[in-house]
Design a protein around this motif. Structure first.
Motif, PDB file in Angstrom:
ATOM      1  N   THR A  37      67.255  21.624  41.502  1.00  0.00           N
ATOM      2  CA  THR A  37      67.865  21.551  40.182  1.00  0.00           C
ATOM      3  C   THR A  37      68.052  22.345  39.303  1.00  0.00           C
ATOM      4  O   THR A  37      68.337  22.933  38.827  1.00  0.00           O
ATOM      5  CB  THR A  37      66.899  20.517  39.484  1.00  0.00           C
ATOM      6  OG1 THR A  37      65.705  20.859  39.151  1.00  0.00           O
ATOM      7  CG2 THR A  37      67.076  19.218  39.429  1.00  0.00           C
ATOM      8  N   ASN A  38      66.735  23.728  39.908  1.00  0.00           N
ATOM      9  CA  ASN A  38      66.658  25.188  39.495  1.00  0.00           C
ATOM     10  C   ASN A  38      67.926  26.018  40.409  1.00  0.00           C
ATOM     11  O   ASN A  38      66.292  26.751  40.505  1.00  0.00           O
ATOM     12  CB  ASN A  38      65.650  25.284  38.499  1.00  0.00           C
ATOM     13  CG  ASN A  38      64.966  24.631  37.832  1.00  0.00           C
ATOM     14  OD1 ASN A  38      65.605  23.858  36.939  1.00  0.00           O
ATOM     15  ND2 ASN A  38      63.626  24.591  37.216  1.00  0.00           N
TER      16      ASN A  38
ATOM     17  N   GLY B  98      51.723  13.615  27.920  1.00  0.00           N
ATOM     18  CA  GLY B  98      53.215  14.597  28.392  1.00  0.00           C
ATOM     19  C   GLY B  98      53.566  15.574  27.863  1.00  0.00           C
ATOM     20  O   GLY B  98      53.979  16.020  27.418  1.00  0.00           O
ATOM     21  N   GLU B  99      52.178  16.380  28.334  1.00  0.00           N
ATOM     22  CA  GLU B  99      52.817  17.829  28.035  1.00  0.00           C
ATOM     23  C   GLU B  99      53.126  18.315  29.114  1.00  0.00           C
ATOM     24  O   GLU B  99      53.231  19.536  29.192  1.00  0.00           O
ATOM     25  CB  GLU B  99      51.026  18.314  27.737  1.00  0.00           C
ATOM     26  CG  GLU B  99      50.888  17.851  26.347  1.00  0.00           C
ATOM     27  CD  GLU B  99      49.002  18.232  26.090  1.00  0.00           C
ATOM     28  OE1 GLU B  99      48.959  18.930  27.019  1.00  0.00           O
ATOM     29  OE2 GLU B  99      49.053  17.943  24.464  1.00  0.00           O
ATOM     30  N   SER B 100      52.730  17.657  30.491  1.00  0.00           N
ATOM     31  CA  SER B 100      53.451  18.206  31.899  1.00  0.00           C
ATOM     32  C   SER B 100      54.874  16.890  32.411  1.00  0.00           C
ATOM     33  O   SER B 100      54.596  16.213  32.503  1.00  0.00           O
ATOM     34  CB  SER B 100      52.270  18.112  33.260  1.00  0.00           C
ATOM     35  OG  SER B 100      51.898  16.937  33.007  1.00  0.00           O
ATOM     36  N   VAL B 101      55.537  18.270  33.595  1.00  0.00           N
ATOM     37  CA  VAL B 101      56.366  17.167  33.754  1.00  0.00           C
ATOM     38  C   VAL B 101      56.578  17.191  35.168  1.00  0.00           C
ATOM     39  O   VAL B 101      56.351  18.259  35.983  1.00  0.00           O
ATOM     40  CB  VAL B 101      57.518  17.814  33.378  1.00  0.00           C
ATOM     41  CG1 VAL B 101      59.115  16.833  33.760  1.00  0.00           C
ATOM     42  CG2 VAL B 101      57.981  17.261  31.738  1.00  0.00           C
ATOM     43  N   GLY B 102      56.292  15.987  36.139  1.00  0.00           N
ATOM     44  CA  GLY B 102      56.338  15.640  37.295  1.00  0.00           C
ATOM     45  C   GLY B 102      56.736  15.985  38.001  1.00  0.00           C
ATOM     46  O   GLY B 102      58.519  16.312  37.534  1.00  0.00           O
ATOM     47  N   ILE B 103      56.959  16.801  39.004  1.00  0.00           N
ATOM     48  CA  ILE B 103      58.651  16.683  40.034  1.00  0.00           C
ATOM     49  C   ILE B 103      58.132  15.646  41.141  1.00  0.00           C
ATOM     50  O   ILE B 103      57.443  15.591  42.020  1.00  0.00           O
ATOM     51  CB  ILE B 103      58.049  18.143  40.735  1.00  0.00           C
ATOM     52  CG1 ILE B 103      57.727  19.252  39.453  1.00  0.00           C
ATOM     53  CG2 ILE B 103      59.043  19.098  41.589  1.00  0.00           C
ATOM     54  CD1 ILE B 103      58.137  20.577  40.072  1.00  0.00           C
TER      55      ILE B 103
ATOM     56  N   ARG C 135      44.250  17.849  34.242  1.00  0.00           N
ATOM     57  CA  ARG C 135      45.803  18.090  34.439  1.00  0.00           C
ATOM     58  C   ARG C 135      46.253  16.805  34.291  1.00  0.00           C
ATOM     59  O   ARG C 135      47.737  16.459  33.765  1.00  0.00           O
ATOM     60  CB  ARG C 135      46.092  18.733  35.953  1.00  0.00           C
ATOM     61  CG  ARG C 135      45.743  20.064  36.075  1.00  0.00           C
ATOM     62  CD  ARG C 135      46.297  20.905  37.693  1.00  0.00           C
ATOM     63  NE  ARG C 135      46.218  21.647  38.350  1.00  0.00           N
ATOM     64  CZ  ARG C 135      46.528  22.422  38.828  1.00  0.00           C
ATOM     65  NH1 ARG C 135      46.863  22.059  39.933  1.00  0.00           N
ATOM     66  NH2 ARG C 135      46.390  23.684  39.379  1.00  0.00           N
TER      67      ARG C 135
ATOM     68  N   HIS D  46      49.419  15.318  31.290  1.00  0.00           N
ATOM     69  CA  HIS D  46      50.479  14.989  32.055  1.00  0.00           C
ATOM     70  C   HIS D  46      50.076  13.148  31.476  1.00  0.00           C
ATOM     71  O   HIS D  46      51.052  12.709  30.985  1.00  0.00           O
ATOM     72  CB  HIS D  46      49.904  14.759  33.566  1.00  0.00           C
ATOM     73  CG  HIS D  46      50.530  13.561  33.653  1.00  0.00           C
ATOM     74  ND1 HIS D  46      52.689  14.104  34.645  1.00  0.00           N
ATOM     75  CD2 HIS D  46      50.946  12.046  34.875  1.00  0.00           C
ATOM     76  CE1 HIS D  46      52.800  13.010  34.826  1.00  0.00           C
ATOM     77  NE2 HIS D  46      52.587  12.072  35.067  1.00  0.00           N
ATOM     78  N   ARG D  47      49.306  12.407  30.754  1.00  0.00           N
ATOM     79  CA  ARG D  47      49.233  11.539  30.187  1.00  0.00           C
ATOM     80  C   ARG D  47      49.455  11.835  29.183  1.00  0.00           C
ATOM     81  O   ARG D  47      50.411  10.579  27.840  1.00  0.00           O
ATOM     82  CB  ARG D  47      47.723  10.319  30.182  1.00  0.00           C
ATOM     83  CG  ARG D  47      47.508  10.232  31.826  1.00  0.00           C
ATOM     84  CD  ARG D  47      46.162   9.568  31.983  1.00  0.00           C
ATOM     85  NE  ARG D  47      45.769   8.710  32.976  1.00  0.00           N
ATOM     86  CZ  ARG D  47      44.929   8.025  33.242  1.00  0.00           C
ATOM     87  NH1 ARG D  47      43.514   8.923  33.024  1.00  0.00           N
ATOM     88  NH2 ARG D  47      44.929   7.206  34.228  1.00  0.00           N
TER      89      ARG D  47
END
Length: 114
Positions: free
Chosen positions: A112-113, A95-100, A88, A92-93
């Motif tokens: 937001t959703n 850029g394949e995942s988005v932090g919340i 994970r 993240h590093r």
């Protein structure tokens, strides 16, 4: 005592949702004695309620003793979780995942959703 502790609902704990039944609970259940099982549940609720009335440093001491009494974690499960955490972090590093934002995760921000 902090208000969120007083409002705590332990029904999920009693049902074994978070923790498997203890040896005492299983023994009482296996014996078919609902009375013994209820006594164990009441004792757990009473212990939790009493523990939550302790000062923070006393709760920390109690938590440390209880944690030390648990069996060691399964090395295979620990290894798998470590691999997952690394996977994970790497994603993240890259850029394949988005932090919340933490405020959103813990319900302090606007979702937001919706």
């Amino acid at each position: 005592m902090r208000s969120e502790y007083r409002r705590q609902d332990f029904s999920a704990l009693e049902r074994g949702k978070f923790y498997p039944a203890s040896k005492t609970t299983r023994a009482a259940s296996d014996a078919g004695s609902n009375q013994n099982l209820k006594a164990v549940e009441v004792n757990v609720k009473t212990l939790i309620a009493l523990a939550l009335q302790l000062e923070p440093h006393e709760r920390a001491d109690l938590a440390a003793v209880l944690q030390a009494s648990l069996p060691p974690p399964d090395p295979e499960i620990e290894r798998l979780w470590q691999e997952e955490a690394i996977r994970r972090l790497d994603a993240h590093r890259r850029g394949e995942s988005v932090g919340i934002p933490a405020g959103e995760v813990f319900g302090k921000g606007k979702a937001t959703n919706q």
